[in-house]
Scaffold this active site. Structure first.
Site, mmCIF file in Angstrom:
data_model
loop_
_atom_site.group_PDB
_atom_site.id
_atom_site.type_symbol
_atom_site.label_atom_id
_atom_site.label_comp_id
_atom_site.label_asym_id
_atom_site.label_seq_id
_atom_site.Cartn_x
_atom_site.Cartn_y
_atom_site.Cartn_z
ATOM 1 N N GLU A 1 40.975 52.030 -25.488
ATOM 2 C CA GLU A 1 41.681 50.759 -25.449
ATOM 3 C C GLU A 1 42.226 50.468 -26.849
ATOM 4 O O GLU A 1 41.643 50.898 -27.848
ATOM 5 C CB GLU A 1 40.725 49.644 -25.022
ATOM 6 C CG GLU A 1 40.126 49.833 -23.639
ATOM 7 C CD GLU A 1 41.161 49.700 -22.532
ATOM 8 O OE1 GLU A 1 42.076 48.862 -22.653
ATOM 9 O OE2 GLU A 1 41.056 50.440 -21.550
ATOM 10 N N ARG B 1 52.961 51.785 -10.843
ATOM 11 C CA ARG B 1 53.166 52.725 -11.948
ATOM 12 C C ARG B 1 53.105 54.155 -11.416
ATOM 13 O O ARG B 1 52.279 54.469 -10.559
ATOM 14 C CB ARG B 1 52.064 52.583 -13.002
ATOM 15 C CG ARG B 1 52.075 51.345 -13.786
ATOM 16 C CD ARG B 1 50.996 51.357 -14.839
ATOM 17 N NE ARG B 1 49.671 51.574 -14.256
ATOM 18 C CZ ARG B 1 48.537 51.542 -14.933
ATOM 19 N NH1 ARG B 1 48.544 51.336 -16.236
ATOM 20 N NH2 ARG B 1 47.385 51.738 -14.341
ATOM 21 N N ARG C 1 51.769 56.065 -16.326
ATOM 22 C CA ARG C 1 50.399 56.235 -16.823
ATOM 23 C C ARG C 1 50.109 57.719 -16.776
ATOM 24 O O ARG C 1 50.333 58.377 -15.766
ATOM 25 C CB ARG C 1 49.439 55.441 -15.933
ATOM 26 C CG ARG C 1 47.961 55.768 -16.095
ATOM 27 C CD ARG C 1 47.384 55.155 -17.351
ATOM 28 N NE ARG C 1 45.952 55.122 -17.405
ATOM 29 C CZ ARG C 1 45.131 56.140 -17.516
ATOM 30 N NH1 ARG C 1 45.592 57.372 -17.511
ATOM 31 N NH2 ARG C 1 43.838 55.964 -17.623
#
Length: 158
Positions: free
Chosen positions: A47, A81, A39
């Site tokens: 989004e 992540r 990320r």
């Protein structure tokens, strides 16, 4: 929740294999190694179901897919992540995305975030998502509309 790795960032090299959305991608560190989900730290892209979301993903894809990158990991989230800054050919990928109007600089605790200058320039030039004065920050979009549930299939590294 962010989990610091240690006092210094962990740096590794890899090749981008897949882009999930405008701020999430998969990077393979070498032969025989499964790609890691990363990320991008310091920015917030729309989004996918939000106006500008598909364009943001396409911009990140065009910039980095199948290209070598340097990954500077500062944290991991509770999902495992890597939260990282990416460099490609000496260029900050996050700065490029925000500067082209494909994401906002992350805000927290009153700070305009690390890419505030790039965001201000993109807004002034009405680039990308900043062409719409009513564009919503992704967190505001999620509050109003909930998360994207488009039935899209998750990427499975391999």
């Amino acid at each position: 929740m962010l989990l610091p790795l240690n006092a210094q960032a962990r740096v590794w090299l890899g090749e981008v294999t897949h882009v999930s959305d405008g701020d999430t991608l998969w990077i393979k560190a070498g032969r025989g190694v499964a790609p890691r989900k990363v990320r991008l730290l310091g920015l917030d892209a729309p989004e996918l179901c939000q106006p500008g979301g598909e364009a943001s993903r396409a911009a990140l894809q065009a910039l980095v897919v199948n290209k070598p990158v340097q990954v500077n990991v500062n944290f991991q989230d509770t999902y495992g992540r890597d939260l990282a800054r990416l460099q490609m050919d000496g260029r900050d990928v996050g700065a490029a995305l925000v500067g082209a109007g494909h994401a906002w600089s992350s805000r927290w605790r009153g700070s305009p975030g690390p890419y505030a200058v790039q965001e201000a320039l993109a807004k002034a030039a009405r680039l990308g998502l900043f062409a719409d004065p009513a564009a919503l920050l992704p967190r505001d979009f999620r509050k109003r509309h909930g998360p994207c549930q488009t039935g899209r299939q998750a990427f499975k590294p391999g």
